[in-house]
Write a protein that holds these residues in place. Structure first.
Motif, PDB file in Angstrom:
ATOM      1  N   LEU A 592       0.836  -1.207   0.000  1.00 29.77           N
ATOM      2  CA  LEU A 592       0.000   0.000   0.000  1.00 29.77           C
ATOM      3  C   LEU A 592       0.871   1.258   0.000  1.00 29.77           C
ATOM      4  N   PHE A 593       1.787   1.347   0.952  1.00 29.26           N
ATOM      5  CA  PHE A 593       2.637   2.547   1.034  1.00 29.26           C
ATOM      6  C   PHE A 593       3.587   2.641  -0.167  1.00 29.26           C
ATOM      7  N   GLN A 594       4.036   1.504  -0.650  1.00 32.56           N
ATOM      8  CA  GLN A 594       4.956   1.535  -1.795  1.00 32.56           C
ATOM      9  C   GLN A 594       4.250   2.092  -3.020  1.00 32.56           C
ATOM     10  N   ASN A 595       3.019   1.664  -3.261  1.00 27.96           N
ATOM     11  CA  ASN A 595       2.274   2.172  -4.421  1.00 27.96           C
ATOM     12  C   ASN A 595       2.035   3.673  -4.299  1.00 27.96           C
ATOM     13  N   LEU A 596       1.634   4.129  -3.088  1.00 29.37           N
ATOM     14  CA  LEU A 596       1.345   5.551  -2.911  1.00 29.37           C
ATOM     15  C   LEU A 596       2.612   6.395  -3.033  1.00 29.37           C
ATOM     16  N   LEU A 597       3.744   5.939  -2.427  1.00 31.42           N
ATOM     17  CA  LEU A 597       4.994   6.693  -2.540  1.00 31.42           C
ATOM     18  C   LEU A 597       5.521   6.687  -3.969  1.00 31.42           C
ATOM     19  N   ASP A 598       5.445   5.551  -4.618  1.00 37.03           N
ATOM     20  CA  ASP A 598       5.920   5.441  -5.994  1.00 37.03           C
ATOM     21  C   ASP A 598       5.130   6.371  -6.908  1.00 37.03           C
ATOM     22  N   ASN A 599       3.779   6.416  -6.719  1.00 35.86           N
ATOM     23  CA  ASN A 599       2.944   7.314  -7.521  1.00 35.86           C
ATOM     24  C   ASN A 599       3.302   8.774  -7.239  1.00 35.86           C
ATOM     25  N   ALA A 600       3.509   9.104  -5.946  1.00 32.67           N
ATOM     26  CA  ALA A 600       3.817  10.487  -5.592  1.00 32.67           C
ATOM     27  C   ALA A 600       5.120  10.947  -6.235  1.00 32.67           C
ATOM     28  N   ILE A 601       6.112  10.040  -6.279  1.00 33.80           N
ATOM     29  CA  ILE A 601       7.399  10.404  -6.889  1.00 33.80           C
ATOM     30  C   ILE A 601       7.288  10.451  -8.406  1.00 33.80           C
ATOM     31  N   GLU A 602       6.568   9.465  -8.949  1.00 31.13           N
ATOM     32  CA  GLU A 602       6.483   9.357 -10.409  1.00 31.13           C
ATOM     33  C   GLU A 602       5.713  10.523 -11.007  1.00 31.13           C
ATOM     34  N   TYR A 603       4.646  10.970 -10.311  1.00 33.15           N
ATOM     35  CA  TYR A 603       3.801  12.031 -10.857  1.00 33.15           C
ATOM     36  C   TYR A 603       4.097  13.382 -10.184  1.00 33.15           C
ATOM     37  N   SER A 604       5.347  13.588  -9.887  1.00 32.12           N
ATOM     38  CA  SER A 604       5.741  14.844  -9.251  1.00 32.12           C
ATOM     39  C   SER A 604       5.894  15.984 -10.247  1.00 32.12           C
ATOM     40  N   GLY A 605       5.952  15.669 -11.562  1.00 31.80           N
ATOM     41  CA  GLY A 605       6.135  16.721 -12.563  1.00 31.80           C
ATOM     42  C   GLY A 605       7.599  17.129 -12.666  1.00 31.80           C
ATOM     43  N   GLU A 606       7.791  18.385 -13.003  1.00 29.20           N
ATOM     44  CA  GLU A 606       9.154  18.876 -13.189  1.00 29.20           C
ATOM     45  C   GLU A 606       9.804  19.280 -11.868  1.00 29.20           C
ATOM     46  N   ASP A 607       9.023  19.505 -10.828  1.00 30.51           N
ATOM     47  CA  ASP A 607       9.584  19.903  -9.539  1.00 30.51           C
ATOM     48  C   ASP A 607      10.153  18.704  -8.802  1.00 30.51           C
ATOM     49  N   VAL A 626      -1.291  10.762   3.035  1.00 28.75           N
ATOM     50  CA  VAL A 626      -0.101  10.802   2.170  1.00 28.75           C
ATOM     51  C   VAL A 626      -0.325  11.926   1.156  1.00 28.75           C
ATOM     52  N   SER A 627       0.480  12.984   1.225  1.00 23.96           N
ATOM     53  CA  SER A 627       0.298  14.167   0.373  1.00 23.96           C
ATOM     54  C   SER A 627       1.564  14.425  -0.441  1.00 23.96           C
ATOM     55  N   ASP A 628       1.362  14.988  -1.641  1.00 23.94           N
ATOM     56  CA  ASP A 628       2.506  15.370  -2.477  1.00 23.94           C
ATOM     57  C   ASP A 628       2.200  16.697  -3.151  1.00 23.94           C
ATOM     58  N   ASP A 629       3.188  17.235  -3.813  1.00 26.32           N
ATOM     59  CA  ASP A 629       3.047  18.506  -4.539  1.00 26.32           C
ATOM     60  C   ASP A 629       3.128  18.283  -6.043  1.00 26.32           C
ATOM     61  N   GLY A 630       2.641  17.117  -6.504  1.00 22.55           N
ATOM     62  CA  GLY A 630       2.810  16.733  -7.906  1.00 22.55           C
ATOM     63  C   GLY A 630       1.813  17.394  -8.837  1.00 22.55           C
ATOM     64  N   ILE A 631       1.610  16.711  -9.977  1.00 23.20           N
ATOM     65  CA  ILE A 631       0.811  17.298 -11.055  1.00 23.20           C
ATOM     66  C   ILE A 631      -0.683  17.281 -10.739  1.00 23.20           C
ATOM     67  N   ARG A 647      -6.547   5.262 -15.025  1.00 23.84           N
ATOM     68  CA  ARG A 647      -5.457   6.115 -14.571  1.00 23.84           C
ATOM     69  C   ARG A 647      -5.945   7.558 -14.547  1.00 23.84           C
ATOM     70  N   GLY A 648      -5.750   8.192 -13.389  1.00 20.27           N
ATOM     71  CA  GLY A 648      -6.214   9.556 -13.235  1.00 20.27           C
ATOM     72  C   GLY A 648      -5.293  10.546 -13.921  1.00 20.27           C
ATOM     73  N   HIS A 649      -4.000  10.267 -13.973  1.00 13.39           N
ATOM     74  CA  HIS A 649      -3.067  11.174 -14.614  1.00 13.39           C
ATOM     75  C   HIS A 649      -3.081  10.967 -16.127  1.00 13.39           C
ATOM     76  N   ASP A 683      -1.849  21.243  -8.140  1.00 13.00           N
ATOM     77  CA  ASP A 683      -1.810  21.547  -6.697  1.00 13.00           C
ATOM     78  C   ASP A 683      -1.491  20.324  -5.840  1.00 13.00           C
ATOM     79  N   GLY A 684      -1.050  19.265  -6.458  1.00 15.57           N
ATOM     80  CA  GLY A 684      -0.702  18.076  -5.694  1.00 15.57           C
ATOM     81  C   GLY A 684      -1.900  17.200  -5.390  1.00 15.57           C
ATOM     82  N   THR A 685      -1.616  16.099  -4.696  1.00 13.01           N
ATOM     83  CA  THR A 685      -2.645  15.099  -4.398  1.00 13.01           C
ATOM     84  C   THR A 685      -2.497  14.645  -2.954  1.00 13.01           C
ATOM     85  N   THR A 686      -3.641  14.407  -2.301  1.00  7.98           N
ATOM     86  CA  THR A 686      -3.662  13.911  -0.920  1.00  7.98           C
ATOM     87  C   THR A 686      -4.551  12.678  -0.852  1.00  7.98           C
ATOM     88  N   PHE A 687      -3.963  11.573  -0.395  1.00  8.74           N
ATOM     89  CA  PHE A 687      -4.710  10.342  -0.169  1.00  8.74           C
ATOM     90  C   PHE A 687      -4.899  10.167   1.334  1.00  8.74           C
TER      91      PHE A 687
END
Length: 703
Positions: A592-607, A626-631, A647-649, A683-687
């Motif tokens: 569960l955490f691996q999928n969420l962290l992997d998605n957060a890193i993968e869909y982080s955009g250019e930042d 679990v929050s990120d600042d991605g796309i 796929r949402g992205h 504006d990022g994503t929060t799960f």
């Protein structure tokens, strides 16, 4: 003087005085005879004789009439003493008069002063005596006047007393009329329980005569089983000064009337303590209290049956309990639940109370073509109420009712009136008047039974549907497992041959050929990853381990170690707050955490990727964020990001199988929680997902 009085008392005072008078008469007579012989002139003889004989005669007469005088007998001796004292005094003077030596005393000039002096002394004595007598008379008159004044006052007092007695009689009569005029019972009871005083109400209410009441004890007006309570109340009243109780007063006909009695102690005219009190008819209040109690009991029955309907697994047990509760709450002799058959032609006595042994489960009642209460109940849209013979004449009673002597009752349909399941009835062998609350109560119980039947049908249908879904899911899982497993072998063959082509003919291919070969190898790799994820998705339930206490900090440390290369390549920042210990499957939580962290890193955009992980307690759940600042994810796509292969992205810009978030959702659901997403493009994503505390895992402890 005492001896003198006793002596005169033996002789007689009147006799003594009369004797003296007789002596003087004899002296006058003898003196006259003697002087006549001596030649004394007759005129002188008569004068002297008269002067001596007249006092003697008066003494004789006075002595004779002394007992008739208005004097007390103890004063007679004094009269005799005064008579003798006068005699002795005058005799002594005469002796001195005749024995004087000088002849001058015979001279009238000398004898006149002597006799007048003696007469003056006698007059003085008589005057003193008369004065004293008058003084005593005046005193007596004064006393008589005082006595007359006292008599007058006494007469006035007597008159006032008579007036007071008359007023007292009128007041007593008025009080008795007032006591007799009130509707309440007035009574006075002695310590032994005897009735000393009562008003007309006691006689009118009980029917006993006044003569009979006078012979009765307070306990005689109540039932035998209440005797001890009455005795205790009387004793308590005399001990404490007051007493109060409520019991049924029995009439001469044995009818019991609810009465409330209150009494206090006081003293009667003889100084004896008694209990005086009032008895009030509380029939209406008792009736209201019983009616309220009956309504409250009916409401409790409805509530209890409603709860039982939610919990009961056995419908027959619920229906039987409903029949018993209805009969008890209404106080009727019979109650039943009739089950309508599929053709709506016949009703079966499914459960009931009060019926003959063997009738329940075997007796049937026709539901069509007859003018019976059951048919009228099924045909109408309101309960049917029968309160006596006049109402019962409307129906042709089946043997079930007529055979048990039913006179009154309520019956209503169970379920919709257009499609009833059956009938709930309550009946009595006596004429009864049923209130609107009674009818509503029976209808409420019928509604509960109908809801229980519908719930049972729905539950049965739901169980069948769940069983079908479980079987379908099991078949789908088996299919997915078999399909993915069967795809592994040809995929491995494709990958092997692609690798073989690359090794043998890679140098012979031009740039476009090598590009085609890279596409084929990449597609095979993505296909392998998709199959692996699909296998993981299908095995969440079947291959999961039992839930146990799991430290999320430990799980996250393992995940960060597994993703260390990805984290380093993207220079990702991961901020972790305090994480709890939860009830979970360690392997699935790592996934569960691996999928969420992997998605957060993968869909982080250019930042540079920045991920924040935290947890907070919400009642009985830990909410992990679990929050990120991605796309971010477009709101239109957020509802389907947890679906398989969705796929949402923007899939044109990013890679992915579309199974990761669906797998996350299934893992969270297996742990008894749910997962949600909040996001906006750029504006990022929060799960957020919920996990149960470790205390809910067998042998676990909450942290």
């Amino acid at each position: 003087m005492g001896t003198w009085g006793r002596l005169l008392g033996r002789i007689g005072e009147g006799r003594v005085i009369s004797t003296i008078g007789v002596v003087y008469v004899l002296i006058a007579t003898g003196w006259t005879v003697i002087q006549f012989d001596q030649g004394v002139p007759v005129g002188s003889l008569l004068v002297v004789s008269f002067m001596i004989a007249t006092p003697g005669s008066l003494l004789v007469y006075g002595g004779y009439r002394l007992s008739d005088a208005d004097l007390d007998p103890d004063l007679h001796a004094g009269v005799v003493a005064w008579c003798l004292l006068g005699l002795v005094t005058m005799g002594s003077l005469l002796v001195l008069y005749h024995l004087q030596p000088a002849a001058a005393i015979m001279d009238p000039m000398a004898s006149s002063p002597i006799l007048t002096a003696v007469g003056a002394v006698s007059g003085l004595a008589v005057g003193v005596y008369d004065g004293r007598a008058k003084m005593r008379a005046r005193q007596l008159d004064s006393r008589s006047q005082d006595l007359r004044a006292v008599q007058s006052e006494l007469a006035d007092t007597v008159d006032r007393l008579d007036d007071s007695n008359e007023r007292l009689k009128r007041h007593t009569a008025y009080t008795e009329r007032v006591l007799d005029g009130i509707d309440d019972i007035f009574y006075v009871i002695a310590a032994d329980g005897s009735v000393e005083r009562w008003n007309d109400s006691l006689r009118d209410v009980t029917g006993y005569s006044d003569e009979r009441i006078a012979e009765m004890n307070g306990r005689d007006f109540f039932a035998d089983e209440d005797a001890d309570q009455i005795t205790a109340a009387i004793e308590s009243g005399f001990e404490t000064g007051t007493t109060q109780l409520q019991l049924d007063l029995q009439t001469i006909d044995g009818e019991g009337i609810p009465y409330e009695f209150a009494a206090s102690t006081l003293e009667n005219p003889n100084g004896e303590r008694v209990l005086a009190g009032i008895g009030r008819d509380v029939s209406e209040r008792v009736a209201r209290e019983r009616e309220l109690e009956r309504r409250a009991r009916q409401q409790r029955v409805v509530a209890d049956l409603g709860q039982s309907a939610l919990e009961a697994d056995d419908l027959d047990e619920l229906v039987a309990d409903a029949a018993r509760q209805v009969a008890d709450a209404l106080g009727v002799t019979h109650a039943e639940v009739l089950d309508l058959d599929g053709e709506a032609d016949e009703l079966l006595l499914r459960q009931g109370v009060g019926w003959d042994e063997g009738a329940v489960g075997a007796t049937t009642v026709s539901a069509a073509g007859v003018d019976s209460q059951a048919a009228a109940t099924l045909a109408g849209d309101t309960p049917v109420v029968v309160e006596g013979p006049a109402d019962r004449e409307r129906f042709e009673d089946p043997s079930l009712l007529s055979g048990h002597g039913i006179q009154s009752g309520i019956s209503t349909a169970i379920g919709p009136f257009d499609e009833p399941w059956g009938i709930l009835g309550a009946h009595d062998t006596e004429q009864r008047t049923f209130s609107e609350e009674d009818v509503s109560f029976v209808q409420s119980v019928a509604n509960i039974i109908a809801e229980a039947i519908e719930r049972r049908r729905y539950q049965r249908e739901l169980e069948e549907l769940v069983a079908e879904l479980e079987a379908s899911n099991e078949r789908l899982e088996q299919f997915a497992y078999a399909a993915s497993h069967d795809l592994q072998e040809p995929l491995r063959m494709v990958s092997s041959y692609l690798q073989l082509i690359e090794r043998r003919y890679g140098d012979d291919l031009d740039e476009e050929g090598r590009e085609f070969l890279d596409f084929a190898v990449d597609g095979a790799d993505r296909m392998r990853e998709m199959i692996d994820r699909l296998l993981s998705y299908s095995r969440v339930e079947t291959d999961g381990e039992p839930l146990e206490p799991v430290s999320l900090e430990t799980v996250l440390a393992d995940v960060r170690a597994d993703l260390q290369v990805t984290i380093t390549e993207h220079d990702a920042t991961i901020t972790v707050g305090d994480l709890p210990t939860v009830a979970g499957d360690p392997n699935q939580l790592r996934q569960l955490f691996q999928n969420l962290l992997d998605n957060a890193i993968e869909y982080s955009g250019e930042d540079t990727p920045s991920v924040r992980i935290s947890a907070e307690r919400d009642d009985d759940r830990w909410i992990v964020t679990v929050s990120d600042d991605g796309i971010g994810i477009d709101p239109a796509d957020q509802e389907r990001v947890f679906e398989v292969f969705e796929r949402g992205h923007c899939h044109q810009e990013t890679e992915g199988t579309g199974i990761g978030l669906a797998l996350c959702e299934r893992i969270v659901e297996r742990h008894g929680g749910s997962i949600s997403v909040e996001s906006a493009p750029g504006d990022g994503t929060t799960f957020r997902f919920g996990l149960r505390p470790a205390a809910e895992a067998e042998g676990g402890s909450d942290e």
